[in-house]
Design a protein around this motif. Structure first.
Motif, PDB file in Angstrom:
ATOM      1  N   ILE A 354      -4.105   7.358  -3.999  1.00  0.00           N
ATOM      2  CA  ILE A 354      -2.874   8.157  -3.967  1.00  0.00           C
ATOM      3  C   ILE A 354      -1.842   7.463  -3.065  1.00  0.00           C
ATOM      4  CG2 ILE A 354      -1.896  10.380  -3.239  1.00  0.00           C
ATOM      5  CD1 ILE A 354      -4.580  11.668  -3.953  1.00  0.00           C
ATOM      6  N   ASP A 355      -0.631   7.388  -3.557  1.00  0.00           N
ATOM      7  CA  ASP A 355       0.433   6.725  -2.798  1.00  0.00           C
ATOM      8  C   ASP A 355       1.130   7.780  -1.912  1.00  0.00           C
ATOM      9  OD1 ASP A 355       2.612   5.407  -1.870  1.00  0.00           O
ATOM     10  OD2 ASP A 355       3.490   4.966  -3.840  1.00  0.00           O
ATOM     11  N   TRP A 356       0.546   8.023  -0.733  1.00  0.00           N
ATOM     12  CA  TRP A 356       1.039   9.102   0.135  1.00  0.00           C
ATOM     13  C   TRP A 356       2.470   8.856   0.591  1.00  0.00           C
ATOM     14  CZ3 TRP A 356      -1.393  13.525   0.126  1.00  0.00           C
ATOM     15  CH2 TRP A 356      -2.739  13.534  -0.226  1.00  0.00           C
ATOM     16  N   LYS A 357       2.822   7.581   0.740  1.00  0.00           N
ATOM     17  CA  LYS A 357       4.172   7.274   1.232  1.00  0.00           C
ATOM     18  C   LYS A 357       5.221   7.838   0.254  1.00  0.00           C
ATOM     19  CE  LYS A 357       6.685   3.419   3.221  1.00  0.00           C
ATOM     20  NZ  LYS A 357       7.688   2.847   2.383  1.00  0.00           N
ATOM     21  N   SER A 358       4.983   7.557  -1.035  1.00  0.00           N
ATOM     22  CA  SER A 358       5.986   8.025  -2.000  1.00  0.00           C
ATOM     23  C   SER A 358       5.927   9.553  -2.145  1.00  0.00           C
ATOM     24  CB  SER A 358       5.814   7.337  -3.342  1.00  0.00           C
ATOM     25  OG  SER A 358       4.700   7.867  -3.996  1.00  0.00           O
ATOM     26  N   LEU A 359       4.741  10.120  -1.909  1.00  0.00           N
ATOM     27  CA  LEU A 359       4.646  11.588  -2.022  1.00  0.00           C
ATOM     28  C   LEU A 359       5.391  12.284  -0.882  1.00  0.00           C
ATOM     29  CD1 LEU A 359       0.947  12.273  -3.127  1.00  0.00           C
ATOM     30  CD2 LEU A 359       2.987  12.091  -4.527  1.00  0.00           C
ATOM     31  N   ALA A 360       5.527  11.577   0.247  1.00  0.00           N
ATOM     32  CA  ALA A 360       6.179  12.208   1.396  1.00  0.00           C
ATOM     33  C   ALA A 360       7.709  12.205   1.265  1.00  0.00           C
ATOM     34  CB  ALA A 360       5.757  11.487   2.679  1.00  0.00           C
ATOM     35  N   ALA A 361       8.224  11.509   0.248  1.00  0.00           N
ATOM     36  CA  ALA A 361       9.689  11.439   0.093  1.00  0.00           C
ATOM     37  C   ALA A 361      10.283  12.826  -0.181  1.00  0.00           C
ATOM     38  CB  ALA A 361      10.018  10.485  -1.052  1.00  0.00           C
ATOM     39  N   GLU A 362      11.560  12.948   0.120  1.00  0.00           N
ATOM     40  CA  GLU A 362      12.239  14.244  -0.040  1.00  0.00           C
ATOM     41  C   GLU A 362      12.608  14.522  -1.507  1.00  0.00           C
ATOM     42  OE1 GLU A 362      12.846  16.492   2.632  1.00  0.00           O
ATOM     43  OE2 GLU A 362      11.318  15.076   3.296  1.00  0.00           O
TER      44      GLU A 362
END
Ligand SMILES: C[S@@+](CC[C@H](N)C(=O)[O-])C[C@H]1O[C@@H](n2cnc3c(N)ncnc32)[C@H](O)[C@@H]1O
Length: 467
Positions: A354-362
């Motif tokens: 899972i790409d958590w960085k992109s999931l954390a985007a607004e």
């Protein structure tokens, strides 16, 4: 009723409605009344009905097969009824069951096929609603199909000697024509050839989405397939109400992960699908939600393809769409969210992809499937990659069912919400600004909405402080 003499006593709108029914049946109608509404007058102008302007006289019943009393004078209607009954003439008194010897059902007319729905006069409105439901379910071109069957009959009799063969052909032809109305026009030789080529055919598997729970969210196609399949293999997520729609004599097989404590492996399921299809049966593989969204639908089809089995896919409403709608959470909203992501919290193997960085985007909405047991990890990962700890979240438990519960709160408290409210599977975790709209837009009468008190669990506060 064709060519029968009928009398309608009354000339208003109700009488006009009855007149239209009788004319449709090609009856010969006379109407008697002091005056007539415009619709009746227009029909009389076209010579479709004979009008007698004046008082009703019992002599008018002479030679009548049927009479309808549609005046708003109960006494006058009563007199018509009594005299008609004395003379053994069928009589219907509008809105008066006691005075009637027959009632008019709500009719679905796909001539030569006729379906009548009657509530025995108790509620014509209910009968009409049922008629509408049936009408909606009926395939188109039924009248044409029946006419074709009539023409086919003598040839079928000649072609097939055994009763079982005739029956098999008729069943095949009806199913084929309903699924492909253009086949109704095919000539008989073509039809017999097609049947012969199919008779030795392998069965087919339909991979069908059952939606998130509410049986009314089944698609019309899914309903038709489960009502006609020979075998239905279903998952644990498919509700009992949906299973009740399956054809009564079909074989129903539960291939949920844990069924009667036996572990049904994906390989077993794949093989069962192939085995049944090879027996020439129509097989439905029924899955919760949509078969292609975290449903292993793709894997099953690859297996079928490798085994040279025909298949089709019927999409279903996936949990994210169904549950969010029933919770009053628009998955996108021009002010808050420009995209939506469906994520499985349950991954194959040890390493997370899972790409958590992109999931954390607004400006996006995240919907986690199978996330209940991973709420701690989801919270920590998102916050550590920069998502605000106060991001609104919602948990949707048993969405779209009568037991739906929606719990709203903030991201940092997600694990404690799961624990505190004892949220049970199946449940979705929705993360994003749009979830706060549930507090404003919740609409489903059976859904319970719980807004968490704004609090920070001490343990989480500490963790957040340490990030
Ligand atoms: C194996 S996945 C299947 C998803 C399914 N194919 C779909 O499209 O909805 C199962 C997960 O879907 C979610 N789910 C399915 N039905 C649900 C429901 N009625 N309410 C909440 N979540 C549901 C839960 O997260 C559950 O763990």
């Amino acid at each position: 009723m064709k060519d029968r003499q009928c009398l309608i006593v009354g000339g208003g709108e109700v009488a006009a409605r009855k007149l239209k029914h009788l004319l449709k049946a090609q009856s010969k109608v006379t109407m008697v009344s002091l005056d007539f509404c415009d619709e009746v007058l227009a029909l009389a102008k076209q010579n479709q009905v004979t009008l007698i302007e004046g008082e009703y006289q019992s002599e008018l019943l002479e030679g009548m097969y049927l009479v309808i009393a549609a005046t708003d004078d109960r006494m006058a209607n009563r007199i018509v009824s009594i005299v008609a009954q004395e003379r053994n003439i069928w009589v219907n008194v509008v809105d008066d069951l006691e005075l009637s010897t027959f009632i008019m059902p709500a009719v679905i007319d796909r001539s030569p096929l006729l379906i009548a729905v009657s509530s025995s006069g108790v509620s014509p409105v209910l009968a009409r609603k049922i008629r509408e439901k049936i009408e909606w379910l009926l395939p188109t071109a039924l009248g044409k199909l029946l006419n074709k069957l009539k023409k086919l009959r003598p040839e079928v009799k000649k072609k097939f000697r055994r009763m079982s063969e005739k029956k098999r052909f008729s069943e095949w032809y009806i199913d084929t024509a309903i699924a492909n109305p253009e086949k109704i026009e095919s000539n008989n030789v073509e039809l017999f050839e097609l049947f012969e080529s199919k008779i030795n055919h392998k069965g087919k598997v339909s991979l069908v989405g059952a939606g998130p729970g509410d049986p009314e969210l089944l698609t019309v196609k899914a309903l038709k397939l489960i009502q006609t399949a020979d075998v239905v293999l279903y998952d644990a997520l498919v509700s009992q109400e949906i299973l009740e729609q399956v054809r009564k004599d079909a074989k129903l097989i539960h291939v949920g992960k844990r069924c009667n404590k036996h572990f049904v492996t994906q390989d077993n399921t794949n093989q069962l699908l192939v085995d049944y299809a090879q027996q020439g049966l129509e097989v439905v593989r029924l899955k919760g939600g949509d078969p292609f969204i975290f449903g292993r639908g793709g894997e099953e089809l690859q297996y079928l393809k490798a085994s040279d089995i025909d298949f089709q896919v019927v999409p279903g409403i996936t949990a994210a769409a169904g549950c969010a709608s029933y919770a009053g959470i628009p998955l996108t909203h021009r002010d808050y969210s420009q995209s939506v992501r469906f994520i499985t919290a349950h991954e194959k193997g040890e390493n997370s992809r899972i790409d958590w960085k992109s999931l954390a985007a607004e400006n996006q909405t995240l919907v986690f499937y199978m996330g209940l047991g991973k709420s701690q990890q989801i919270t920590e990962k998102l916050i550590s990659f920069g998502k605000s700890h106060s991001t609104p979240v919602a948990l949707i438990e048993k969405g779209t069912t009568k037991e739906q519960r929606v719990v709203t709160g903030e991201l940092h408290e997600l694990p404690s919400l799961v624990e505190h409210y004892q949220v049970q599977a199946p449940a979705l975790i929705v993360v994003g600004e749009v979830t706060q709209l549930a507090n404003e837009l919740a609409w489903h009468p059976n859904s319970e909405l719980i807004q968490s008190e704004p609090y920070l669990s001490n343990e989480l506060l500490e963790r957040v402080a340490n990030l």
